[in-house]
Design an enzyme around this catalytic site. Structure first.
Site, short mmCIF file in Angstrom:
data_model
loop_
_atom_site.label_atom_id
_atom_site.label_comp_id
_atom_site.label_asym_id
_atom_site.label_seq_id
_atom_site.Cartn_x
_atom_site.Cartn_y
_atom_site.Cartn_z
N LYS A 79 0.54 -0.93 0.14
CA LYS A 79 -0.37 0.10 0.13
C LYS A 79 0.25 1.16 0.00
O LYS A 79 0.37 2.04 -0.78
CB LYS A 79 -0.53 -0.25 1.02
CG LYS A 79 -2.22 1.33 1.04
CD LYS A 79 -2.89 0.56 2.34
CE LYS A 79 -2.94 0.52 3.47
NZ LYS A 79 -3.08 2.33 4.05
N SER A 80 1.91 1.36 0.67
CA SER A 80 2.50 2.58 0.64
C SER A 80 3.14 2.83 -0.10
O SER A 80 3.78 4.39 -0.62
CB SER A 80 3.85 2.14 1.85
OG SER A 80 2.99 2.17 3.23
N ARG A 98 2.56 5.97 -3.51
CA ARG A 98 4.21 7.30 -3.60
C ARG A 98 3.91 6.60 -5.16
O ARG A 98 4.34 7.66 -6.23
CB ARG A 98 5.52 6.43 -3.38
CG ARG A 98 5.54 6.94 -1.72
CD ARG A 98 6.24 5.92 -1.03
NE ARG A 98 6.12 6.03 0.76
CZ ARG A 98 5.41 6.17 1.95
NH1 ARG A 98 4.42 5.43 1.47
NH2 ARG A 98 5.52 6.91 3.09
N GLY A 138 -4.60 8.11 5.24
CA GLY A 138 -3.96 8.72 5.64
C GLY A 138 -2.41 9.47 4.82
O GLY A 138 -2.24 10.36 4.96
N ARG A 190 -8.75 12.27 12.47
CA ARG A 190 -7.30 11.83 13.00
C ARG A 190 -5.71 12.98 12.60
O ARG A 190 -6.51 14.22 12.41
CB ARG A 190 -6.11 11.78 12.10
CG ARG A 190 -7.43 9.09 11.69
CD ARG A 190 -7.05 8.75 10.41
NE ARG A 190 -5.24 8.61 10.90
CZ ARG A 190 -4.92 7.57 10.30
NH1 ARG A 190 -5.25 6.79 8.88
NH2 ARG A 190 -3.53 7.05 9.88
N ASP A 219 1.32 -1.37 11.78
CA ASP A 219 0.38 -1.53 11.59
C ASP A 219 0.20 -3.43 11.65
O ASP A 219 -1.07 -3.34 11.54
CB ASP A 219 0.65 -1.87 10.35
CG ASP A 219 0.54 0.04 9.32
OD1 ASP A 219 0.20 0.84 10.46
OD2 ASP A 219 0.77 -0.03 8.04
N LYS A 272 -4.67 5.60 14.49
CA LYS A 272 -5.00 5.49 13.37
C LYS A 272 -5.97 5.43 12.53
O LYS A 272 -7.24 5.91 13.00
CB LYS A 272 -4.31 3.54 13.38
CG LYS A 272 -2.90 3.37 13.94
CD LYS A 272 -2.41 4.52 12.16
CE LYS A 272 -0.86 3.76 12.57
NZ LYS A 272 0.67 4.79 11.92
N ARG A 297 -6.78 1.44 17.97
CA ARG A 297 -6.82 -0.10 17.64
C ARG A 297 -6.63 -0.34 18.97
O ARG A 297 -6.11 -1.54 18.65
CB ARG A 297 -5.38 0.02 16.52
CG ARG A 297 -5.90 0.26 15.39
CD ARG A 297 -4.81 -0.02 13.55
NE ARG A 297 -5.35 -0.40 12.05
CZ ARG A 297 -4.80 -0.05 11.32
NH1 ARG A 297 -3.13 0.47 11.66
NH2 ARG A 297 -5.14 0.70 10.92
C1 S3P Z 1 3.02 4.80 6.10
C2 S3P Z 1 3.32 5.14 7.08
C3 S3P Z 1 2.35 5.08 9.29
C4 S3P Z 1 1.83 3.34 8.70
C5 S3P Z 1 0.68 3.69 7.76
C6 S3P Z 1 0.86 4.33 6.15
C7 S3P Z 1 2.71 5.46 4.72
O1 S3P Z 1 1.81 5.72 9.20
O2 S3P Z 1 0.73 2.86 10.12
O3 S3P Z 1 -0.20 2.85 7.54
O4 S3P Z 1 2.94 5.28 3.75
O5 S3P Z 1 3.88 6.10 4.77
P1 S3P Z 1 2.73 7.04 10.32
O6 S3P Z 1 3.12 8.13 9.09
O7 S3P Z 1 1.48 7.91 10.59
O8 S3P Z 1 3.36 6.45 11.20
#
Ligand code: S3P
Length: 427
Positions: free
Chosen positions: A19-20, A24, A91, A119, A312, A339, A343
């Site tokens: 996902k991250s 990006r 987020g 959030r 996570d 989150k 959680r």
């Molecule tokens: C993420 C960073 C993390 C993670 C989120 C995805 C990202 O959050 O918990 O699921 O893609 O950069 P934080 O940056 O708030 O720690």
């Protein structure tokens, strides 16, 4: 959705793209110059929100089953959107895009669903303002909707109070547009996918321990990006493989970036039988296959610098702890409260309901491993990772679990329940 207890599990599977990295890939390809192709992109709701935002910002994004093709518009080629941007439940979308929007010469507004609006956004608003962006939120600037009118930015040095890749990334992205050097210091190392991908695309990024130094560049170069499987999604099957009565699961092509592998370190510390096979590199990221078998687990302490490397995965590690011998203490995890849901509260409340011996603490939880859960009806809090962690608990419970709103898993893992049903040989 009813999850029945399962006895024997033998499966080889792949999990969807990270996902991250998927987020990006869309963002950075949109502001790069030239055509990018992205393979194994995660078609989850969060990443689709990112695509929607960049389409509204004037980027041509073509989606086929095989890949995503993006015609990058260059660092300064985004267009003022005709409507408010919507990040949904994501987020990563709202925080990272705010860094990019801070450097544009137009103003726009971004918001998200009820969870996003709860959030904290002050953590990005504060540094971006210090860099010269005009960015406002509501309720003391801490909440979406955010109004951003970009402009001339200057590089700053910023000490991030909590380890957060989203904050670190937002500042780096603004740093691409700033005059002078931007440097960011974290208290512990968070995931570094932004640094890796931006560097691959030609950005001037230097890493010195916990510090990231970023200089402005003329342009980013479009690339072919292969997204590895998401270790956060694989974690559900790692725990399932370890706690199953008779289990052996092979998870193929999983991202093994060391800033993300805390879950493997902790499961091994708990005594899990995990092997990493065929490690290789893919688009600058480490990838491998993970083989996990039924294991006899023991309770452990989780805290300190490892927490950002498994933040996570804590909900599903709490499930593993229920099936361990002895006590597991999770601390330094207060970030879990902000989150998609709280959680800590969610896991403590729901695991208690189905027979777990678990207590909430100020910054985590304490779990007495009883090696069994009776099962029952549980709530997902509309949080994908809570729903999936509790489904894993259900498979190993005596009577199974009934989960409300199971479709929230579509945020990060659209076919999760199909895979689960296919792989379990029911009692
Ligand atoms: C993420 C960073 C993390 C993670 C989120 C995805 C990202 O959050 O918990 O699921 O893609 O950069 P934080 O940056 O708030 O720690």
């Amino acid at each position: 959705m009813f999850i029945r207890p399962a006895k024997r599990i033998r499966e080889a599977l792949s999990v969807p793209g990270d996902k991250s990295i998927s987020h990006r890939s869309i963002m950075f390809s949109s502001i790069a110059t030239g055509e990018s192709k992205i393979y194994n992109f995660l078609m989850g709701e969060d990443c689709l929100s990112t695509i929607d935002c960049f389409q509204k910002l004037g980027v041509n994004i073509d989606i086929t089953e095989q890949c995503i093709t993006i015609q990058g518009v260059g660092l300064r080629g985004l267009k003022k959107p005709s409507e408010r941007l919507y990040a949904g439940n994501s987020g990563t979308t709202i925080r990272l895009i705010s860094g990019i929007l801070s450097g544009q010469n137009f103003d726009c507004e971004i918001t998200g669903d009820a969870s996003i609006q709860r959030r904290p956004m002050g953590r990005i608003v504060e540094p971006l303002r210090e860099m010269g962006a005009n960015i406002c939120g509501i309720e003391k600037e801490n909440h979406a909707p955010l109004m951003i009118s970009g402009g001339k930015l200057r590089g700053i040095h910023y000490n991030i109070p909590v380890a957060s890749a989203q904050v670190k990334s937002a500042i780096q992205l603004a740093g691409l547009y700033a005059e002078g050097i931007t440097s960011i210091q974290e208290p512990q190392k968070s995931r570094n996918h932004t640094e890796i991908m931006l560097k691959n695309m030609g950005a001037d990024i230097e890493i010195q321990g916990l510090k990231v130094i970023c200089k402005p560049v003329e342009k980013l170069f479009a690339r072919e990006i292969h997204v590895p499987g998401d270790i956060s999604s694989a974690a559900f099957f790692m725990v399932l493989g370890a706690i199953a009565k008779d289990g052996e699961i092979l998870i193929k092509d999983v991202g093994l970036n060391p800033t993300r592998t805390g879950v493997i370190d902790i499961l091994r510390k708990m005594g899990a039988d995990i092997k990493i096979i065929y490690e290789r590199s893919l688009s600058g990221e480490l990838v491998g296959d993970i083989l996990i078998k039924t294991s006899s687990l023991r309770g452990v302490e989780i805290g300190g610098e490892i927490v950002p490397r498994l933040i996570d995965e804590i909900p599903v590690l709490a499930v593993a702890a229920c099936f361990a011998e002895g006590t597991t203490v999770i601390r330094d995890a207060q970030e879990l409260k902000v989150k998609e849901s709280n959680r800590i509260k969610a896991m403590v409340t729901e695991l208690k309901k189905i027979g777990g011996d678990i207590d909430e603490t100020a910054d985590g939880m304490i779990i007495q491993g009883r090696k069994k859960l009776h099962g029952g009806q549980i709530e997902s809090y509309h949080d994908h990772r809570i729903a999936m962690a509790l489904a894993i608990a259900g498979l190993r419970s005596e009577e199974g679990v009934i989960i409300d709103n199971p479709s929230c898993v579509d945020i990060s893992f659209p076919h999760f329940f199909d895979i689960l049903h296919k792989m379990t040989d029911h009692e």
